[in-house]
Design a protein around this motif. Structure first.
Motif, PDB file in Angstrom:
ATOM      1  N   THR A 187      48.267  28.898  44.810  1.00 60.50           N
ATOM      2  CA  THR A 187      48.920  29.471  43.627  1.00 60.50           C
ATOM      3  C   THR A 187      48.515  28.749  42.348  1.00 60.50           C
ATOM      4  O   THR A 187      48.245  29.390  41.320  1.00 60.50           O
ATOM      5  N   GLU A 188      48.450  27.431  42.410  1.00 60.96           N
ATOM      6  CA  GLU A 188      48.081  26.662  41.214  1.00 60.96           C
ATOM      7  C   GLU A 188      46.638  26.949  40.801  1.00 60.96           C
ATOM      8  O   GLU A 188      46.345  27.140  39.610  1.00 60.96           O
ATOM      9  N   GLU A 189      45.731  27.005  41.791  1.00 59.90           N
ATOM     10  CA  GLU A 189      44.329  27.301  41.498  1.00 59.90           C
ATOM     11  C   GLU A 189      44.172  28.701  40.912  1.00 59.90           C
ATOM     12  O   GLU A 189      43.369  28.919  39.997  1.00 59.90           O
ATOM     13  N   LYS A 190      44.952  29.650  41.431  1.00 58.36           N
ATOM     14  CA  LYS A 190      44.902  31.016  40.891  1.00 58.36           C
ATOM     15  C   LYS A 190      45.363  31.049  39.438  1.00 58.36           C
ATOM     16  O   LYS A 190      44.792  31.761  38.602  1.00 58.36           O
ATOM     17  N   GLY A 191      46.397  30.280  39.136  1.00 55.65           N
ATOM     18  CA  GLY A 191      46.896  30.212  37.762  1.00 55.65           C
ATOM     19  C   GLY A 191      45.828  29.660  36.825  1.00 55.65           C
ATOM     20  O   GLY A 191      45.623  30.186  35.721  1.00 55.65           O
ATOM     21  N   ASP A 192      45.131  28.605  37.278  1.00 56.24           N
ATOM     22  CA  ASP A 192      44.046  28.028  36.474  1.00 56.24           C
ATOM     23  C   ASP A 192      42.910  29.033  36.298  1.00 56.24           C
ATOM     24  O   ASP A 192      42.335  29.159  35.206  1.00 56.24           O
ATOM     25  N   LEU A 193      42.584  29.749  37.389  1.00 57.89           N
ATOM     26  CA  LEU A 193      41.497  30.726  37.335  1.00 57.89           C
ATOM     27  C   LEU A 193      41.806  31.826  36.313  1.00 57.89           C
ATOM     28  O   LEU A 193      40.918  32.254  35.568  1.00 57.89           O
ATOM     29  N   ASN A 194      43.046  32.268  36.282  1.00 59.28           N
ATOM     30  CA  ASN A 194      43.477  33.255  35.279  1.00 59.28           C
ATOM     31  C   ASN A 194      43.102  32.804  33.881  1.00 59.28           C
ATOM     32  O   ASN A 194      42.548  33.573  33.084  1.00 59.28           O
ATOM     33  N   ILE A 195      43.431  31.557  33.594  1.00 52.43           N
ATOM     34  CA  ILE A 195      43.171  30.999  32.255  1.00 52.43           C
ATOM     35  C   ILE A 195      41.666  30.921  32.012  1.00 52.43           C
ATOM     36  O   ILE A 195      41.181  31.282  30.936  1.00 52.43           O
ATOM     37  N   ASP A 214      44.485  40.286  44.262  1.00 53.55           N
ATOM     38  CA  ASP A 214      45.733  39.754  43.712  1.00 53.55           C
ATOM     39  C   ASP A 214      46.184  40.637  42.557  1.00 53.55           C
ATOM     40  O   ASP A 214      45.652  40.579  41.452  1.00 53.55           O
ATOM     41  N   MET A 215      47.188  41.481  42.837  1.00 51.02           N
ATOM     42  CA  MET A 215      47.626  42.467  41.842  1.00 51.02           C
ATOM     43  C   MET A 215      48.257  41.813  40.617  1.00 51.02           C
ATOM     44  O   MET A 215      48.154  42.343  39.513  1.00 51.02           O
ATOM     45  N   ASN A 216      48.903  40.674  40.794  1.00 46.73           N
ATOM     46  CA  ASN A 216      49.476  39.985  39.632  1.00 46.73           C
ATOM     47  C   ASN A 216      48.370  39.578  38.661  1.00 46.73           C
ATOM     48  O   ASN A 216      48.515  39.729  37.441  1.00 46.73           O
ATOM     49  N   HIS A 245      50.574  54.966  39.463  1.00 47.43           N
ATOM     50  CA  HIS A 245      49.976  56.232  39.885  1.00 47.43           C
ATOM     51  C   HIS A 245      50.275  56.443  41.368  1.00 47.43           C
ATOM     52  O   HIS A 245      50.038  55.563  42.198  1.00 47.43           O
ATOM     53  N   PRO A 246      50.812  57.620  41.742  1.00 50.97           N
ATOM     54  CA  PRO A 246      51.226  57.835  43.144  1.00 50.97           C
ATOM     55  C   PRO A 246      50.101  57.641  44.156  1.00 50.97           C
ATOM     56  O   PRO A 246      50.343  57.129  45.257  1.00 50.97           O
ATOM     57  N   GLU A 247      48.865  58.010  43.805  1.00 47.68           N
ATOM     58  CA  GLU A 247      47.751  57.842  44.739  1.00 47.68           C
ATOM     59  C   GLU A 247      47.380  56.367  44.922  1.00 47.68           C
ATOM     60  O   GLU A 247      46.926  55.961  45.988  1.00 47.68           O
ATOM     61  N   VAL A 248      47.585  55.575  43.868  1.00 50.75           N
ATOM     62  CA  VAL A 248      47.336  54.131  43.984  1.00 50.75           C
ATOM     63  C   VAL A 248      48.372  53.509  44.910  1.00 50.75           C
ATOM     64  O   VAL A 248      48.050  52.727  45.807  1.00 50.75           O
ATOM     65  N   ILE A 249      49.637  53.880  44.702  1.00 49.10           N
ATOM     66  CA  ILE A 249      50.718  53.359  45.551  1.00 49.10           C
ATOM     67  C   ILE A 249      50.474  53.764  47.010  1.00 49.10           C
ATOM     68  O   ILE A 249      50.608  52.953  47.935  1.00 49.10           O
ATOM     69  N   LYS A 250      50.040  55.003  47.223  1.00 51.98           N
ATOM     70  CA  LYS A 250      49.766  55.492  48.579  1.00 51.98           C
ATOM     71  C   LYS A 250      48.587  54.724  49.202  1.00 51.98           C
ATOM     72  O   LYS A 250      48.632  54.347  50.364  1.00 51.98           O
ATOM     73  N   ALA A 251      47.550  54.469  48.407  1.00 48.79           N
ATOM     74  CA  ALA A 251      46.373  53.731  48.909  1.00 48.79           C
ATOM     75  C   ALA A 251      46.750  52.318  49.337  1.00 48.79           C
ATOM     76  O   ALA A 251      46.154  51.764  50.257  1.00 48.79           O
ATOM     77  N   TYR A 252      47.754  51.764  48.679  1.00 51.49           N
ATOM     78  CA  TYR A 252      48.218  50.422  49.035  1.00 51.49           C
ATOM     79  C   TYR A 252      49.402  50.479  50.008  1.00 51.49           C
ATOM     80  O   TYR A 252      50.160  49.539  50.115  1.00 51.49           O
ATOM     81  N   LEU A 253      49.527  51.602  50.706  1.00 48.79           N
ATOM     82  CA  LEU A 253      50.509  51.779  51.765  1.00 48.79           C
ATOM     83  C   LEU A 253      51.939  51.485  51.286  1.00 48.79           C
ATOM     84  O   LEU A 253      52.736  50.855  51.995  1.00 48.79           O
ATOM     85  N   GLY A 254      52.227  51.935  50.061  1.00 40.57           N
ATOM     86  CA  GLY A 254      53.583  51.796  49.558  1.00 40.57           C
ATOM     87  C   GLY A 254      53.919  50.403  49.062  1.00 40.57           C
ATOM     88  O   GLY A 254      55.070  50.098  48.774  1.00 40.57           O
ATOM     89  N   GLU A 255      52.910  49.541  48.938  1.00 39.24           N
ATOM     90  CA  GLU A 255      53.160  48.189  48.440  1.00 39.24           C
ATOM     91  C   GLU A 255      53.819  48.257  47.067  1.00 39.24           C
ATOM     92  O   GLU A 255      53.444  49.089  46.232  1.00 39.24           O
ATOM     93  N   ASP A 256      54.773  47.394  46.839  1.00 36.75           N
ATOM     94  CA  ASP A 256      55.471  47.378  45.558  1.00 36.75           C
ATOM     95  C   ASP A 256      54.545  46.863  44.462  1.00 36.75           C
ATOM     96  O   ASP A 256      54.158  45.711  44.451  1.00 36.75           O
ATOM     97  N   LEU A 257      54.167  47.759  43.549  1.00 35.59           N
ATOM     98  CA  LEU A 257      53.305  47.384  42.437  1.00 35.59           C
ATOM     99  C   LEU A 257      54.106  47.260  41.148  1.00 35.59           C
ATOM    100  O   LEU A 257      53.589  47.398  40.050  1.00 35.59           O
ATOM    101  N   SER A 258      55.409  47.027  41.308  1.00 35.79           N
ATOM    102  CA  SER A 258      56.314  46.759  40.175  1.00 35.79           C
ATOM    103  C   SER A 258      56.393  47.925  39.206  1.00 35.79           C
ATOM    104  O   SER A 258      56.347  47.755  37.990  1.00 35.79           O
ATOM    105  N   CYS A 259      56.504  49.123  39.740  1.00 34.74           N
ATOM    106  CA  CYS A 259      56.663  50.298  38.881  1.00 34.74           C
ATOM    107  C   CYS A 259      58.135  50.466  38.483  1.00 34.74           C
ATOM    108  O   CYS A 259      59.007  50.159  39.273  1.00 34.74           O
TER     109      CYS A 259
END
Length: 259
Positions: A187-195, A214-216, A245-259
């Protein structure tokens, strides 16, 4: 103005359409992300852009030139650099040497000519000093000073991913293809990579094409997002448009994408 675009790109393997009629445009100095489930064709698009695969049809326009059919070396000389899902580094070379290898297309006297230079005033010596200065700046930028002389094989996975990113930057790219850059990072490395990705966009004035699970990260740093599934486009837009988008949510098998 579009800095980079693909038009009607398609490729098949053994009769199976891996990428089907894909088109998108990327503005200069923007972060353009491609998302989709495993096997949706994302890395295949990167392989076509970087000259590893030749598409069956379509065009890839980089600074006004159609680079379809170009060798990976020619694509690199056009200013397109790449990192890979599976790290492509020289494990038995140091961090410094791996980064210097990223300078190869800019070297007139050969990658390691500086090691055999005759006198400090020679062309090889001057080139070696200039290339090392660029690499030193990348080492500072990515905070790799502590491992600069370590062999890549001895580094933890997250650090190796950073070295690969540094080697791509050493090419001085106009366009940077990042394939799953946060894979294997904590998690820390991902945060640094974002920056770092945002800093690369700002400081190096690089156009970034990003494949990432990593959707975040995707939703946080992308200027535009292109969602695909099974080789086909689902939707393209800003984060808010794509994640709900409903097709995106469906492609990710209903994963919560914070809609």
């Amino acid at each position: 103005m579009d800095h980079f675009k693909v038009e009607n790109l398609s490729i098949s393997f053994g009769g199976l359409k891996a990428v089907n009629n894909i088109s998108f445009s990327v503005e200069k100095n923007s972060i353009f992300s491609i998302i989709g489930p495993n096997g949706s064709g994302k890395t295949t698009i990167f392989n076509m852009i970087s000259g590893i695969y030749k598409p069956d049809s379509g065009r890839i326009i980089c600074d006004g030139e159609n680079i379809v059919g170009s060798s990976p070396d020619h694509v690199a000389r056009k200013g397109v650099a790449r990192t890979f899902q599976n790290i492509e580094l020289f494990s038995n070379a140091t961090v410094m040497d791996n980064l210097l290898l990223g300078r190869h297309i800019h070297m007139k006297t050969g990658v390691f000519a500086g090691a055999f230079m005759w006198g400090r005033g020679s062309a090889a010596a001057k080139e070696e000093i200039a290339n090392r200065e660029i690499v030193e700046n990348i080492i500072d930028f990515l905070d790799l000073q502590s491992v600069r002389n370590h062999y890549v094989a001895s580094l933890p996975y997250g650090k190796r991913k950073l070295v690969e990113l540094g080697r791509a930057l050493a090419l001085e790219p106009k366009i940077l293809l990042l394939d799953e850059p946060s894979a294997g990072m904590n998690t820390e490395e991902k945060g640094d990579l974002n920056i770092w990705i945002k800093d690369i966009q700002a400081d190096y004035q690089v156009t970034i094409l990003l494949i990432e699970h990593d959707m975040n990260m995707i939703m946080g740093i992308s200027d535009r997002i292109f969602a695909m599934n099974q080789g086909e486009k689902i939707v393209e837009g800003v984060a808010a448009e794509v994640q709900c988008h409903p097709e995106v949510i469906k492609a990710y098998l209903g994963e919560d994408l914070s809609c």
